[in-house]
Design an enzyme around this catalytic site. Sequence first.
Site, short mmCIF file in Angstrom:
data_model
loop_
_atom_site.label_atom_id
_atom_site.label_comp_id
_atom_site.label_asym_id
_atom_site.label_seq_id
_atom_site.Cartn_x
_atom_site.Cartn_y
_atom_site.Cartn_z
N SER A 47 31.78 46.07 64.74
CA SER A 47 32.97 46.57 64.53
C SER A 47 34.18 47.63 64.94
O SER A 47 33.10 48.64 64.99
CB SER A 47 33.34 46.50 62.72
OG SER A 47 32.46 47.57 62.06
N ASP A 48 34.77 48.31 64.60
CA ASP A 48 35.06 49.18 64.75
C ASP A 48 35.52 50.46 63.51
O ASP A 48 34.91 48.94 62.93
CB ASP A 48 36.76 49.36 65.24
CG ASP A 48 37.58 50.79 65.73
OD1 ASP A 48 36.84 51.73 65.78
OD2 ASP A 48 38.79 51.80 66.39
N TRP A 49 35.72 51.27 63.58
CA TRP A 49 34.69 52.64 62.55
C TRP A 49 35.49 52.33 61.31
O TRP A 49 36.56 52.51 61.06
CB TRP A 49 34.54 53.44 63.43
CG TRP A 49 32.65 54.39 63.79
CD1 TRP A 49 31.97 54.92 63.29
CD2 TRP A 49 32.19 53.68 64.67
NE1 TRP A 49 30.70 54.95 64.14
CE2 TRP A 49 31.30 53.79 64.72
CE3 TRP A 49 32.73 52.25 65.30
CZ2 TRP A 49 29.92 53.52 65.86
CZ3 TRP A 49 32.10 51.55 66.36
CH2 TRP A 49 30.64 51.79 66.28
N GLY A 50 35.27 50.73 60.73
CA GLY A 50 35.57 50.98 59.47
C GLY A 50 36.67 49.46 59.48
O GLY A 50 37.69 48.93 58.55
N ALA A 51 35.94 48.85 60.50
CA ALA A 51 37.32 47.39 60.55
C ALA A 51 36.92 46.09 60.31
O ALA A 51 37.35 44.72 59.93
CB ALA A 51 37.27 47.36 62.28
#
Length: 745
Positions: free
Chosen positions: A230-234
């Site tokens: 995941s993108d950071w926090g996606a």
Amino acid sequence: MKERIEQLIAELTLEEKASLCSGQDFWTTQPIERLGIPSVMVTDGPHGLRKQAGDADHLGFNESVPATCFPSGAGLASSWDRELIEEVGVALGIETQTEDVAVLLGPGVNIKRSPLCGRNFEYFSEDPYLSSQMAKHHILGVQSQGVGTSIKHFAANNQEFKRMCVDTIVDERTLREIYLASFETAIKEAEPWTVMCAYNQLNGEFCADNRNLLTEILRDEWGYEGLVVSDWGAENNRIEGIKAGMDLEMPGNGGRNDAKIIQAVKDGRLDEEDLNKVVRRVIELALKGTENAKEMTFNKEEHDAFARQVAGECMVLLKNDQELLPLKKEQKVAVIGELAKNPRYQGGGSSHINPTFLHNTWDEIKDMGDVSYSQGYELLSDDINKDLESDAIQLAKENDVVVIFAGLPERYESEGYDRKHLRIPDNQVHLIEELYKANQKVVVVLSNGGAIEMPWINSTEAILEGYLGGQASGGAVVDVLYGKVNPSGKLAETFPMQLEDNPSELFSTEANQVTYHEGIFVGYRYYDAKKMKPLFPFGHGLSYTNFEFKGIQVDRKEMKDTDEVTVKVSVENTGKVTGKEVIQLYVRDIESTLKRPIKELKEFAKVELAPGEEKEVTFVLGKRAFAYYNVAIKDWHVETGDFEILVGTSSVELPLSTTIKVESTVKVKKVYTMNSSLDDLMEHPIGATVVQQVVAGMKEAFESTGLFDAEGAKEMTSSFTLRTMLMFGGMTEEQIEQLVEQLNA
Ligand code: BGC
């Protein structure tokens, strides 16, 4: 390795499996020490290593270990040089290994839909073919050193505004031809270790929960076998994410989601087999990372010198009237602008790295001859500083040539927000105009991450686009200004005359939703279709020498869509110095039943030529060069017909052309109904016979009114449907139903 992983999975407890689904902290994966499953580190990326030794963040606030800062994506893509990008990748891979990092988070391949996107500096292009080629070679280079990459951000993450929640609404054909195509070739041909799932929603569903995107397209269709991070926090809904194929959640979540995963398996909402798939890929990444790890070092000076060479290859000479450039050593030169001493060489946000060295232009240029400096404006302000300006004007009067360093200050563009306009600060514009009044020999050198408007263009004779050229760009600029390096960069994006010319301006975000109404008409595809002259077209870039495109040959004039055609073109350097030219090949579908771009980039090659030297370049085009994405058959499809192959030096200068007929081997079956138009029926032999009969009578009736000639009557009837034959064509309902059945048989 496969067997070992299966053994490990069999020994893991449910709790351990759940813990592997997310990071142990900001940058590392979760280890399971009892079973020897190691933890590996991943870090940004893309154009240098941002390994944070102390406090972690994803916006580039905290210090990271020194690493070579290469030009950011916008600059790198302007090289149009596959080999160069791969070499940069190798250097990045070596630095990643040296620092004991397993994955370098990049490249960023989102399409530059709008020139306002705050992160365009980090992305390659508005064109998916160029973008995916650059990405492929970046990945091949980095991964050749035994470390992984993370192609990002998958998918349709083309703006920073509301990037964490915006819902991108995009039709299937556009998604395939533009936005996914930018990932597709790179993923299929370079096999990045990881793919980074974007923050945004795509057609109503968060990318992180989107099974169609992360499994059906990425894995089932494209054959991807690596890990999705995941993108950071996606991450949105962890359980749905696991089902969708979103493997590793980053950063760690402090165990919050582990509990949810365990519960979901226990009460049957999550199949343990789905969880195992994620676990398998996380373990595989950890093992790959550690097993490929090797002791490495790199020579900082050598990488810095390479960064200077790369920056020189990426610069784009936009304008050079009266051959003002290259500068001559005997000329007296006024260097003006704070950016000459205080360079802007990389973008803000997660890609912001700590360079090993930093060269400013002034230090590099001051010994080139009779060169003097004046600040001219303040970078931190938009206001005109009268004193600074008048000093600069005085200096301009006393010198032969004025070189102004201008561009976008840091606050104008960054990850995290979009630009508001395409202007450079007012004080810089005013200064350029005033200096031109004092001395017309004005060169502007630009530092910016994306396209800008240039209402001041007539106050310059030469413009050198440096983009954000990395730590060594200060020296590279001097190499290009004085002709040690002959510029060979080409724009990987269109510079519009004004922001409003770009179609995305009409279709911007409303209530957390952005609809890509312009469809496939992104970048030059739009300006071409609208016959709109941009400020500088896609593919444009000048040289200190001249090239002549001499001839084009194809090895066949007809082919099936399963065949390939070989295209050969020759180019000669007709000027006085050695230089590099990018040979660009575009394909145009001459006649199509659906809207297609006027032309699309399908191949390119960069060649170096000494004066008088001629080289032949060979391109091979297959089906994909002629195809569009057909949503009815869910596949790429070529319509039988003639295609033009255009070759030249930019998207608007294409002196060579030839045509080829491509025949489709795929029959697209039409489905006929009562509401099919007579026009559609004409494509079917049975339909055509019937239509001809009924229409003959109707046409006569139309013509007898005296209002229609034969052509008009034909047009009038062509939009009639089968159903209207009940009223006008003298057919019964049974007859029509029978006909529909026959047509569909
Ligand atoms: C960015 C990613 C980056 C990640 C880790 C995110 O905010 O969108 O590109 O890799 O942070 O820093």
